[in-house]
Design a protein around this motif. Structure first.
Motif, PDB file in Angstrom:
ATOM      1  N   LEU A  92      52.153 -79.023  16.204  1.00  0.00           N
ATOM      2  CA  LEU A  92      52.807 -80.133  16.881  1.00  0.00           C
ATOM      3  C   LEU A  92      51.916 -81.368  16.832  1.00  0.00           C
ATOM      4  O   LEU A  92      50.683 -81.261  16.864  1.00  0.00           O
ATOM      5  CB  LEU A  92      53.085 -79.763  18.338  1.00  0.00           C
ATOM      6  N   LYS A  93      52.551 -82.531  16.761  1.00  0.00           N
ATOM      7  CA  LYS A  93      51.804 -83.783  16.678  1.00  0.00           C
ATOM      8  C   LYS A  93      52.220 -84.710  17.820  1.00  0.00           C
ATOM      9  O   LYS A  93      53.420 -84.946  18.024  1.00  0.00           O
ATOM     10  CB  LYS A  93      52.071 -84.478  15.339  1.00  0.00           C
ATOM     11  N   LEU A  94      51.235 -85.243  18.536  1.00  0.00           N
ATOM     12  CA  LEU A  94      51.465 -86.173  19.639  1.00  0.00           C
ATOM     13  C   LEU A  94      50.964 -87.557  19.234  1.00  0.00           C
ATOM     14  O   LEU A  94      49.784 -87.713  18.873  1.00  0.00           O
ATOM     15  CB  LEU A  94      50.726 -85.692  20.894  1.00  0.00           C
ATOM     16  N   ALA A  95      51.847 -88.554  19.289  1.00  0.00           N
ATOM     17  CA  ALA A  95      51.457 -89.923  18.959  1.00  0.00           C
ATOM     18  C   ALA A  95      50.393 -90.404  19.937  1.00  0.00           C
ATOM     19  O   ALA A  95      50.505 -90.208  21.148  1.00  0.00           O
ATOM     20  CB  ALA A  95      52.674 -90.842  19.002  1.00  0.00           C
ATOM     21  N   THR A  96      49.368 -91.044  19.425  1.00  0.00           N
ATOM     22  CA  THR A  96      48.282 -91.535  20.276  1.00  0.00           C
ATOM     23  C   THR A  96      48.433 -93.013  20.612  1.00  0.00           C
ATOM     24  O   THR A  96      47.690 -93.538  21.435  1.00  0.00           O
ATOM     25  CB  THR A  96      46.923 -91.302  19.606  1.00  0.00           C
ATOM     26  N   ASP A  97      49.382 -93.681  19.960  1.00  0.00           N
ATOM     27  CA  ASP A  97      49.645 -95.085  20.274  1.00  0.00           C
ATOM     28  C   ASP A  97      51.095 -95.399  19.922  1.00  0.00           C
ATOM     29  O   ASP A  97      51.846 -94.532  19.479  1.00  0.00           O
ATOM     30  CB  ASP A  97      48.679 -96.022  19.526  1.00  0.00           C
ATOM     31  N   SER A  98      51.504 -96.638  20.120  1.00  0.00           N
ATOM     32  CA  SER A  98      52.902 -97.015  19.926  1.00  0.00           C
ATOM     33  C   SER A  98      53.280 -97.238  18.464  1.00  0.00           C
ATOM     34  O   SER A  98      54.459 -97.367  18.149  1.00  0.00           O
ATOM     35  CB  SER A  98      53.214 -98.289  20.723  1.00  0.00           C
ATOM     36  N   ILE A 122      61.309-100.926  22.903  1.00  0.00           N
ATOM     37  CA  ILE A 122      60.560-100.019  22.022  1.00  0.00           C
ATOM     38  C   ILE A 122      60.997-100.107  20.567  1.00  0.00           C
ATOM     39  O   ILE A 122      60.547 -99.310  19.745  1.00  0.00           O
ATOM     40  CB  ILE A 122      60.681 -98.561  22.509  1.00  0.00           C
ATOM     41  N   ILE A 123      61.858-101.076  20.242  1.00  0.00           N
ATOM     42  CA  ILE A 123      62.414-101.118  18.887  1.00  0.00           C
ATOM     43  C   ILE A 123      61.331-101.271  17.820  1.00  0.00           C
ATOM     44  O   ILE A 123      61.474-100.782  16.697  1.00  0.00           O
ATOM     45  CB  ILE A 123      63.468-102.251  18.779  1.00  0.00           C
ATOM     46  N   ASP A 124      60.237-101.908  18.166  1.00  0.00           N
ATOM     47  CA  ASP A 124      59.135-102.090  17.209  1.00  0.00           C
ATOM     48  C   ASP A 124      57.990-101.128  17.471  1.00  0.00           C
ATOM     49  O   ASP A 124      56.887-101.323  16.962  1.00  0.00           O
ATOM     50  CB  ASP A 124      58.619-103.539  17.279  1.00  0.00           C
ATOM     51  N   ASN A 125      58.252-100.084  18.262  1.00  0.00           N
ATOM     52  CA  ASN A 125      57.216 -99.114  18.621  1.00  0.00           C
ATOM     53  C   ASN A 125      57.643 -97.706  18.226  1.00  0.00           C
ATOM     54  O   ASN A 125      58.109 -96.929  19.062  1.00  0.00           O
ATOM     55  CB  ASN A 125      56.936 -99.156  20.131  1.00  0.00           C
ATOM     56  N   PRO A 126      57.511 -97.336  16.960  1.00  0.00           N
ATOM     57  CA  PRO A 126      57.971 -96.006  16.519  1.00  0.00           C
ATOM     58  C   PRO A 126      57.205 -94.842  17.140  1.00  0.00           C
ATOM     59  O   PRO A 126      57.636 -93.696  17.030  1.00  0.00           O
ATOM     60  CB  PRO A 126      57.773 -96.046  14.999  1.00  0.00           C
ATOM     61  N   GLY A 127      56.094 -95.115  17.805  1.00  0.00           N
ATOM     62  CA  GLY A 127      55.345 -94.057  18.469  1.00  0.00           C
ATOM     63  C   GLY A 127      55.859 -93.752  19.867  1.00  0.00           C
ATOM     64  O   GLY A 127      55.327 -92.879  20.554  1.00  0.00           O
TER      65      GLY A 127
END
Length: 371
Positions: free
Chosen positions: A70-76, A195-200
């Motif tokens: 599993l992978k957890l995003a660390t930023d936005s 969040i439209i520009d924040n894929p994280g």
């Protein structure tokens, strides 16, 4: 001015969240089959960091267990991730060989057996949250507190930031949070723009159902009071009758939650209009003239994911994501002594324990009474 108690017996109203549902906004229709098992009139629009499966390394089933990464995003940005190796027990094993696929940008896993039967359908977020919750509980049980705190810090990375709190009721309880969100929602649209520009990051929806009964706590007052005994007796009768319209109580709970979390997209019930400021939307609650109003919130989810009970943390800039339980309390009258002022507000566990030492009785929650 010296404050006095008003009545010979003072009362505190406690409303409890009975159950919570949580789903990613893009799969909100999955909530619908569960709605009949509660009264979900309250909701929160949240955002959180993306959790997905690593598909470059083959997930597999061995000895009744799903092994994956599993992978957890660390930023936005959605470009940087921390990886977690996971081994998850399956409630059904089925017949090998298995077919494993991923959906929704690798955030959901589907496992079919050789007969085409679905033996696992789970979101990466629930698997990671549930396994970390279970690990932290095991470490604490074993007395490994430093290791448990390390795991707890990773759990907080999975927390949901509350952007907006709302409610839906209709005239007689026919409208619930799901219908409100599906009808088109200005704040939901605003959150999507955020969040439209924040894929994280991604949006999740949390629904709350309240307990069928309310706890009314009382405290006998031996000190001087500001009214006479006859008025005290009438007051006690009014509290026990609890003649509060459902929408008034629901607005009071909504206002209490907003005042506590202070979400960025809520504007009503904040600042100078913060609960319990006089407001006709919850006037029935104020008219009872109780001393205090409490809300016990537990965000542990009712739905079960891959055998784990998930306890997500929720937070805002005003409230940290320390645990899945929040106790909210308000003095309803600033011109008399607050009956709960000596309770330990810094610990929700101690607060609840000492609150339960008070004399109490139950009344039916009017929100959940079907017309």
């Amino acid at each position: 001015m010296t404050l006095l108690y008003k009545y010979k017996k003072e009362y505190a109203i406690q409303v409890s969240v009975d159950s919570t549902l949580l789903f990613p906004f893009k799969k909100i229709e999955d909530i619908k089959p569960l709605l009949n098992e509660g009264n979900y009139h309250l909701y929160a629009i949240c955002k959180k960091k993306v959790v997905k499966f690593e598909t470059d390394i083959q997930a597999k089933i061995e000895n009744g267990k799903l092994k994956t990464i599993l992978k957890l995003a660390t930023d936005s940005t959605g470009k940087n991730f921390d990886e977690f190796r996971g081994i998850f027990d399956l409630e059904e094993v089925g017949k090998p060989p298995y077919s494993i696929s991923f959906k929704h940008d690798d955030k959901e896993i589907i496992v079919l057996d050789s007969d085409g039967k679905t033996i696992c359908e789970a979101w990466a977020n629930f698997l990671l949250q549930g396994s970390l919750d279970q690990l932290a509980h095991t470490l604490i049980s074993n007395g490994e507190y430093i290791e448990a705190m390390t795991v707890e810090n990773r759990i907080r990375d999975l927390s949901l930031e509350v952007l907006y709190i709302g409610q839906a009721y209709g005239s007689n309880g026919e409208r619930d949070a799901y219908k409100r969100l599906m009808d088109g929602h200005e704040k939901l649209t605003q959150a999507m723009i955020d969040i439209i520009d924040n894929p994280g990051e991604e949006l999740w929806i949390m629904l709350f159902s309240l307990d069928d009964k309310l706890n009314i706590y009382s405290k006998d007052i031996n000190d001087p009071i500001s009214t006479d005994v006859d008025k005290s007796n009438d007051h006690s009768d009014n509290v026990k009758n609890f003649n509060v319209k459902p929408k008034h109580l629901l607005h009071a709970v909504e206002a209490a939650m907003i005042g506590y979390f202070n979400p960025i997209h809520n504007h009503e019930f904040k600042n100078t209009s913060r609960f319990p400021t006089k407001n006709k939307k919850y006037q029935d609650v104020l008219d009872l003239d109780c001393n205090s109003f409490c809300l016990l919130m537990n965000s542990r989810l009712r739905q079960k994911q891959a055998k784990y009970l998930v306890s997500p943390r929720i937070f805002t800039s005003d409230r940290t994501a320390e645990n899945s339980v929040h106790t909210v309390d308000y003095a309803l009258d600033f011109e008399r002594v607050y009956m709960l002022e000596d309770l330990p507000l810094s610990s929700h566990v101690l607060f609840i324990m000492e609150l339960n030492e008070l004399e109490q009785f139950e009344v039916l929650n009017p929100i959940n009474i079907k017309a």
